[in-house]
Design a protein around this motif. Structure first.
Motif, PDB file in Angstrom:
ATOM      1  N   ILE A  92       0.735  -1.191   0.039  1.00  0.00           N
ATOM      2  CA  ILE A  92      -0.029   0.017   0.042  1.00  0.00           C
ATOM      3  C   ILE A  92       0.932   1.341   0.051  1.00  0.00           C
ATOM      4  O   ILE A  92       0.377   2.204  -0.611  1.00  0.00           O
ATOM      5  CB  ILE A  92      -1.092   0.041   1.246  1.00  0.00           C
ATOM      6  CG1 ILE A  92      -2.146   1.000   0.952  1.00  0.00           C
ATOM      7  CG2 ILE A  92      -0.427   0.070   2.403  1.00  0.00           C
ATOM      8  CD1 ILE A  92      -2.950   1.238  -0.272  1.00  0.00           C
ATOM      9  N   ARG A 146       1.822   1.682  -3.482  1.00  0.00           N
ATOM     10  CA  ARG A 146       0.622   1.740  -4.187  1.00  0.00           C
ATOM     11  C   ARG A 146       0.248   3.310  -4.270  1.00  0.00           C
ATOM     12  O   ARG A 146      -0.153   3.847  -5.204  1.00  0.00           O
ATOM     13  CB  ARG A 146      -0.407   1.051  -3.968  1.00  0.00           C
ATOM     14  CG  ARG A 146      -1.727   1.101  -4.801  1.00  0.00           C
ATOM     15  CD  ARG A 146      -2.868   0.020  -4.418  1.00  0.00           C
ATOM     16  NE  ARG A 146      -3.986   0.258  -5.173  1.00  0.00           N
ATOM     17  CZ  ARG A 146      -5.008  -0.516  -5.179  1.00  0.00           C
ATOM     18  NH1 ARG A 146      -4.868  -1.700  -4.550  1.00  0.00           N
ATOM     19  NH2 ARG A 146      -6.157  -0.079  -5.888  1.00  0.00           N
ATOM     20  N   LYS A 147       0.393   3.972  -3.074  1.00  0.00           N
ATOM     21  CA  LYS A 147       0.207   5.468  -2.864  1.00  0.00           C
ATOM     22  C   LYS A 147       1.039   6.380  -3.788  1.00  0.00           C
ATOM     23  O   LYS A 147       0.664   7.547  -4.084  1.00  0.00           O
ATOM     24  CB  LYS A 147       0.054   5.892  -1.660  1.00  0.00           C
ATOM     25  CG  LYS A 147      -1.186   5.190  -0.750  1.00  0.00           C
ATOM     26  CD  LYS A 147      -1.054   5.715   0.746  1.00  0.00           C
ATOM     27  CE  LYS A 147      -2.396   5.396   1.432  1.00  0.00           C
ATOM     28  NZ  LYS A 147      -2.428   5.720   2.691  1.00  0.00           N
ATOM     29  N   LEU A 188      -5.663   8.207  -3.700  1.00  0.00           N
ATOM     30  CA  LEU A 188      -5.914   7.149  -3.006  1.00  0.00           C
ATOM     31  C   LEU A 188      -5.934   7.626  -1.427  1.00  0.00           C
ATOM     32  O   LEU A 188      -4.630   7.924  -0.963  1.00  0.00           O
ATOM     33  CB  LEU A 188      -5.148   6.031  -2.924  1.00  0.00           C
ATOM     34  CG  LEU A 188      -5.531   4.869  -2.000  1.00  0.00           C
ATOM     35  CD1 LEU A 188      -6.944   4.263  -2.394  1.00  0.00           C
ATOM     36  CD2 LEU A 188      -4.539   3.529  -2.444  1.00  0.00           C
ATOM     37  N   GLU A 191      -7.629   6.512   1.478  1.00  0.00           N
ATOM     38  CA  GLU A 191      -7.703   5.489   2.438  1.00  0.00           C
ATOM     39  C   GLU A 191      -7.783   4.229   1.823  1.00  0.00           C
ATOM     40  O   GLU A 191      -8.312   4.055   0.727  1.00  0.00           O
ATOM     41  CB  GLU A 191      -8.651   5.647   3.432  1.00  0.00           C
ATOM     42  CG  GLU A 191      -9.008   7.018   4.230  1.00  0.00           C
ATOM     43  CD  GLU A 191     -10.119   7.112   5.033  1.00  0.00           C
ATOM     44  OE1 GLU A 191     -10.892   6.079   5.229  1.00  0.00           O
ATOM     45  OE2 GLU A 191     -10.488   8.244   5.331  1.00  0.00           O
ATOM     46  N   TYR A 192      -7.121   3.126   2.320  1.00  0.00           N
ATOM     47  CA  TYR A 192      -7.203   1.738   1.745  1.00  0.00           C
ATOM     48  C   TYR A 192      -7.008   0.613   2.736  1.00  0.00           C
ATOM     49  O   TYR A 192      -6.075   0.837   3.880  1.00  0.00           O
ATOM     50  CB  TYR A 192      -6.077   1.625   0.761  1.00  0.00           C
ATOM     51  CG  TYR A 192      -6.352   0.205   0.054  1.00  0.00           C
ATOM     52  CD1 TYR A 192      -6.702   0.003  -1.228  1.00  0.00           C
ATOM     53  CD2 TYR A 192      -5.314  -0.776   0.627  1.00  0.00           C
ATOM     54  CE1 TYR A 192      -6.777  -0.981  -1.899  1.00  0.00           C
ATOM     55  CE2 TYR A 192      -5.360  -1.846  -0.292  1.00  0.00           C
ATOM     56  CZ  TYR A 192      -5.979  -2.180  -1.445  1.00  0.00           C
ATOM     57  OH  TYR A 192      -6.147  -3.223  -2.023  1.00  0.00           O
ATOM     58  N   MET A 197     -11.927   1.419   0.180  1.00  0.00           N
ATOM     59  CA  MET A 197     -11.159   2.460  -0.403  1.00  0.00           C
ATOM     60  C   MET A 197     -11.713   3.824  -0.464  1.00  0.00           C
ATOM     61  O   MET A 197     -12.920   3.919  -0.758  1.00  0.00           O
ATOM     62  CB  MET A 197     -10.463   2.108  -1.687  1.00  0.00           C
ATOM     63  CG  MET A 197     -11.042   2.278  -2.773  1.00  0.00           C
ATOM     64  SD  MET A 197     -10.172   2.231  -4.330  1.00  0.00           S
ATOM     65  CE  MET A 197      -9.892   0.559  -4.490  1.00  0.00           C
TER      66      MET A 197
END
Length: 136
Positions: free
Chosen positions: A23, A26-27, A33, A35-36, A50
């Motif tokens: 994560i 990924r950001k 994004l 929140e995940y 998400m």
């Protein structure tokens, strides 16, 4: 209705996969994004939530996860199911990254076309950010 974008990168599937599974990484490419949350491991069948900038939190399910090859998640919405595809294909001297968005269970009209385009509008930039990161 489905849109997709493909880009060649001089890297390995394993290196790109880290930008999907981790994560923090990924950001770096999915910059909207906020929140995940995954209710389990990054595997087929895991559900999560998400939140993207300017949008409410959305539930999703990982409907297919094949390590170093693809992950597909599905987000049900009032205007149809959003199916986001992320595929890696080994080719000569690297891999091809393909990101896609499909809207299922919705009529084809001006509103659904506009929605598809709006959601997909940052995809090319996101894939390019992955390319930049893995080719360093």
């Amino acid at each position: 209705m489905k849109l997709s974008f493909e880009l060649f990168v001089e890297s390995t599937a394993e290196k790109v996969w880290a930008y999907y599974e981790d994560i923090t990484l990924r950001k770096l490419w999915e910059t909207d994004l906020e929140e995940y949350y995954l209710a389990g491991d990054f595997v087929t069948g895991t559900k999560g939530t998400m939140k993207l900038t300017g949008m409410p939190a959305m539930d999703f399910e990982l409907v297919s996860v094949i390590k170093n090859k693809e992950f597909i998640d599905c987000t049900p919405t009032p205007f149809g199911d959003l199916v986001f595809g992320h595929e890696l294909e080994k080719v000569a001297n690297g891999i091809k990254i393909k990101h896609s968005l499909e809207i299922k269970n919705t009529p084809v009209n001006e509103e659904s076309i506009a929605t598809l385009n709006k959601i997909f509008d940052d995809t090319t930039e996101a894939v390019f950010k992955i390319k930049q990161a893995v080719e360093q």
